[in-house]
Design an enzyme around this catalytic site. Structure first.
Site, PDB file in Angstrom:
ATOM      1  N   HIS A  29      46.708 -91.901  20.426  1.00 54.17           N
ATOM      2  CA  HIS A  29      47.153 -92.880  20.635  1.00 54.17           C
ATOM      3  C   HIS A  29      47.979 -92.994  21.835  1.00 54.17           C
ATOM      4  CE1 HIS A  29      45.257 -93.432  17.010  1.00 54.17           C
ATOM      5  NE2 HIS A  29      46.614 -93.537  15.972  1.00 54.17           N
ATOM      6  N   CYS A  88      51.567 -92.133  12.292  1.00 52.71           N
ATOM      7  CA  CYS A  88      51.014 -91.495  13.808  1.00 52.71           C
ATOM      8  C   CYS A  88      51.596 -92.472  14.772  1.00 52.71           C
ATOM      9  CB  CYS A  88      49.612 -91.626  13.617  1.00 52.71           C
ATOM     10  SG  CYS A  88      48.450 -92.881  13.442  1.00 52.71           S
TER      11      CYS A  88
END
Lengths: 339, 339
Positions: free
Chosen positions: A249, A126
């Site tokens: 993120h 990710c």
């Protein structure tokens, strides 16, 4: 199409269901699978509900596309079985990412790598996706020589249990936050998921350590960036840090390019790229944050500026780790493979 | 000694009082000063209480040492007056840091710069102190050529109001944290201090933007590092990010040195340096975090490892921004000046 989701009851699995719906993926039959522990769990899908089944030897019979989001061990066990049954597997775990026979794909960057797959396609880490969505257009523009990344990773990267642990710790500390100016170490909530207090703290470790002091998550960022960009010798330095953020993120990136690139030129290349949105106006105090990226498909890119040397550029990017960092990228791959 | 503290009721001012006490600084008389707004506030000191007085023209009469921790504007106004009255001023604001006639000092690194001061000594930026405490020993070892920093800065860097804003936002979101997986932007708590939601978020901006897209806090890190290390042309790249941590600033640092340095050699140089503690054992899952650094004098240094090139080293450091990043460093300077 008959679509199976392995790990359907997890935070990424649930997002995969929502993503198939949102993008009107042509699902004739959906098969939500998980470990026996989650058997019987009901999940909303297409206006109704679907019931999670325990994964089994015949679970993949007749399946066209299988989206996998369990741990690497479970992926290793079931992906070959799904391929044998005739399915194409898009695997979100790290199990096959570095296998030279398995394409590791971000469709906007290296979708062509899907050609010649042998039944399994790997979905990248990710944080690698978040960083590379911003970096790849600049590499195409001016040749990437080096990438230095520090990350700010949300707790949902560790699934529902990561979210729960943060919320529980915040509750436990509620009313006594001022004590954190000089905390009594014995009274800090211990973390099972993060190994440390994650509430009101940052934890510079994700995964486990190798003998050189790098974490597995950092090594993934190095190796996957090289494979996706097709630059096997690219210099990459990475520090991965968990932060008390629910979703989203972020990465602080310094790039070295093969020639000096003006900020406006960099912005132009990014603006012409799909899947990202430039959020970058110092005059209106605009820049990416993870809370703004959460629940969105685009990776937000900003803080684009000249670095410390003529050939260095800096930026900050935030992406939804459950969407583009996981479920969305997997469904995009499935679309390229089948539609 | 007669010691004045300007900004005594702020979060750094209070820490200055505690630090004088803890280090048994020979205080005969303490003069706690602040803006008229804080006049009359009682502060604990030396087993009793002291009462904040409004700063005025004769407030510094007979004062030997004045520790300043107001904003830069207030420092500019009152520091010359205090010097005129015969005091030596240790100023924690940015007002005088880049003045070539004012020493900018971290005692463990460039204490010698105190010689020849003209009444004012500047205390460096809190993030610069945290980073340089870890970097300076490696510079002494092998010659620093470049420093690339991403920070993780706590809300107490913006004083008590920063702490309050984080806690209020966390309370406001309590019970609905799961909504942050896909937040409704209009329902997010707006931040007055941080300009954005700081709870469950990270904010890649501190201070204001210059036309090149760098923030004032990032430029401070560049300029102050050069001045303190005596390397006026040092390449420094900095990205400053606020995180939802109460106390403790952290930095992820990549260094380029003039020769390759083995990790063990780097650890040796750090171990021999004062004011830092190495917290760095991958095998016992040990590394610095800000919550571990809060309430401690030492800057914690860990994640020491080879970077992406033979001459690059990486590390992660966490320090208490109110102690070594502010009050402790100021009192250490006062000790060197007077004891």
């Amino acid at each position: 199409m008959k679509v199976a989701i392995l790990g359907a009851s997890g935070v990424v699995g649930r997002e995969m269901l929502r993503t198939l719906e949102r993008r009107s993926f042509p699902v004739d039959e959906l098969v939500p699978l998980a470990s026996p522990r989650s058997e019987g769990v009901s999940l909303p899908f297409a206006g109704g509900e679907v019931t999670v089944q325990a994964v089994s030897d015949d679970a993949f019979d007749g399946v066209d596309v299988a989206l996998f989001s369990p741990g690497a061990t479970v992926s290793r066990q079931w992906a070959p079985r799904a391929v044998e049954a005739g399915a194409v597997v898009v695997d979100n775990s790290s199990a096959f990412r570095m296998d030279p026979e398995v394409p590791l794909v971000i469709p906007e960057i290296n979708g062509d790598a899907l050609e010649g797959h042998r039944g399994i396609v790997a979905n990248p880490n990710c944080t690698a996706i978040t960083a590379l969505m911003a970096v790849a257009p600049l590499h195409r523009l001016a040749g990437l020589r080096r990438m230095i990344v520090s990350s700010y990773q949300s707790v949902s990267g560790m699934g529902l249990k990561g979210i729960d642990e943060l919320i529980e710790q915040v509750e436990k500390l509620s009313g006594n936050e001022q004590d954190l100016l000089a905390p009594d170490p014995t009274s800090l909530p211990a973390g099972e998921v993060f190994g440390r207090t994650i509430a009101y703290n940052v934890v510079p470790r994700a995964g486990s350590f190798d003998p050189d002091g790098w974490t597995t998550e950092e090594t993934k960022l190095v190796e996957e960036s090289r494979k996706i960009l097709g630059l096997p010798k690219l210099d990459v330095a990475a520090t991965v840090v968990r932060v008390p953020v629910i979703a989203g993120h972020s990465v602080s990136v310094l790039l070295e390019l093969s020639r000096p690139v003006a900020v406006d030129e960099a912005r132009g290349a990014l603006r012409a790229s799909k899947g990202i949105e430039i959020v970058d106006d110092p005059h209106s105090d605009s820049f990416p944050t993870p809370i703004d990226a959460a629940g969105r498909d685009e990776v937000l890119v900003g803080r684009i500026r000249q670095g410390d040397r003529p050939d260095s550029l800096m930026l900050f990017a935030s992406g939804d780790n459950l969407r583009k960092g996981a479920a969305l990228n997997a469904v995009q791959i499935a679309e390229r493979l089948t539609l």
